[in-house]
Every structure is written in structure tokens, then in C-alpha cells.
Design a protein around this motif. Structure first.
Motif, PDB file in Angstrom:
ATOM      1  N   LYS A  39       1.144  -4.473  -0.369  1.00 49.42           N
ATOM      2  CA  LYS A  39       1.360  -3.151   0.213  1.00 49.42           C
ATOM      3  C   LYS A  39       1.215  -2.050  -0.839  1.00 49.42           C
ATOM      4  O   LYS A  39       0.593  -1.017  -0.595  1.00 49.42           O
ATOM      5  CB  LYS A  39       2.747  -3.086   0.857  1.00 49.42           C
ATOM      6  N   GLU A  55      -2.490  -1.555  -1.577  1.00 47.22           N
ATOM      7  CA  GLU A  55      -3.185  -0.866  -0.494  1.00 47.22           C
ATOM      8  C   GLU A  55      -2.858   0.628  -0.490  1.00 47.22           C
ATOM      9  O   GLU A  55      -3.746   1.460  -0.319  1.00 47.22           O
ATOM     10  CB  GLU A  55      -2.824  -1.489   0.856  1.00 47.22           C
ATOM     11  N   THR A 104      -5.559   3.746  -1.088  1.00 44.80           N
ATOM     12  CA  THR A 104      -5.807   4.810  -0.119  1.00 44.80           C
ATOM     13  C   THR A 104      -5.508   6.179  -0.724  1.00 44.80           C
ATOM     14  O   THR A 104      -6.156   7.165  -0.378  1.00 44.80           O
ATOM     15  CB  THR A 104      -4.969   4.619   1.161  1.00 44.80           C
ATOM     16  N   LEU A 132      -8.775  -7.039   0.253  1.00 47.96           N
ATOM     17  CA  LEU A 132      -8.304  -6.079  -0.759  1.00 47.96           C
ATOM     18  C   LEU A 132      -9.457  -5.601  -1.629  1.00 47.96           C
ATOM     19  O   LEU A 132      -9.578  -4.397  -1.915  1.00 47.96           O
ATOM     20  CB  LEU A 132      -7.222  -6.714  -1.628  1.00 47.96           C
ATOM     21  N   LYS A 179     -11.612  -3.119   0.151  1.00 55.43           N
ATOM     22  CA  LYS A 179     -11.014  -1.778   0.187  1.00 55.43           C
ATOM     23  C   LYS A 179     -11.156  -1.068  -1.153  1.00 55.43           C
ATOM     24  O   LYS A 179     -11.277   0.153  -1.209  1.00 55.43           O
ATOM     25  CB  LYS A 179      -9.541  -1.868   0.562  1.00 55.43           C
TER      26      LYS A 179
END
Length: 82
Positions: A33, A36, A40, A78, A81
Motif C-alpha cells: 500500500k 502504491e 501515485t 506493481l 504501475k
């Protein structure tokens, strides 16, 4: 509670293992988490958080807490991303 001595020992060791496994799995989820969120937000710490998440995924997979393919799939997502 069992009456047999070896069964009593197994209950105790199983409880200890459960606590340790929950701790590792929780740390894995937290690391994922954090990575991520950092990606972002385009944080400069994202690469090191990503490597920490990958390390925790590998650790959980090696302990058998998650399947090795699930770990590979999560790592791939992951990396995509990133």
C-alpha cells in the motif's frame, strides 16, 4: 483443549506460528500500500518503497503465506504501475 501432551504442544506452536504469519502478512500488505501511494503521488521515495514491497512479497511467498504465482502477479502489477 486436547488431553494428549503432544496435541497440547501442537496447539501452542500453531498459535505462535499464526501470530508470526499474521505479522508478516500484515507487513506485506502495508508495504504494498505504501509503494502504491508513493507511486501515485510521484514521491521520490517510490523506488525504495517498491523494492521493500517486492522483498516483503518474496518473504511471504517463501514462507508459504501466499502462493508464489500470487506474489509474482502482484510484483508484476506493481512494476507496471512504476
Amino acid at each position: 483443549m486436547p488431553n494428549i501432551k503432544s496435541a497440547i504442544k501442537r496447539v501452542k506452536t500453531a498459535e505462535k506460528a499464526k501470530v508470526a504469519n499474521v505479522q508478516v502478512k500484515s507487513a506485506m500488505r502495508s508495504a504494498i500500500k505504501k509503494a502504491e501511494v508513493a507511486m501515485t503521488a510521484k514521491d521520490e521515495k517510490a523506488p525504495e518503497l517498491l523494492s521493500a514491497a517486492i522483498k516483503s512479497l518474496d518473504k511471504a511467498a517463501s514462507k508459504g503465506l501466499i502462493h508464489k504465482n500470487a506474489a509474482a502477479r502482484t510484483k508484476a502489477r506493481l512494476m507496471k504501475k512504476a
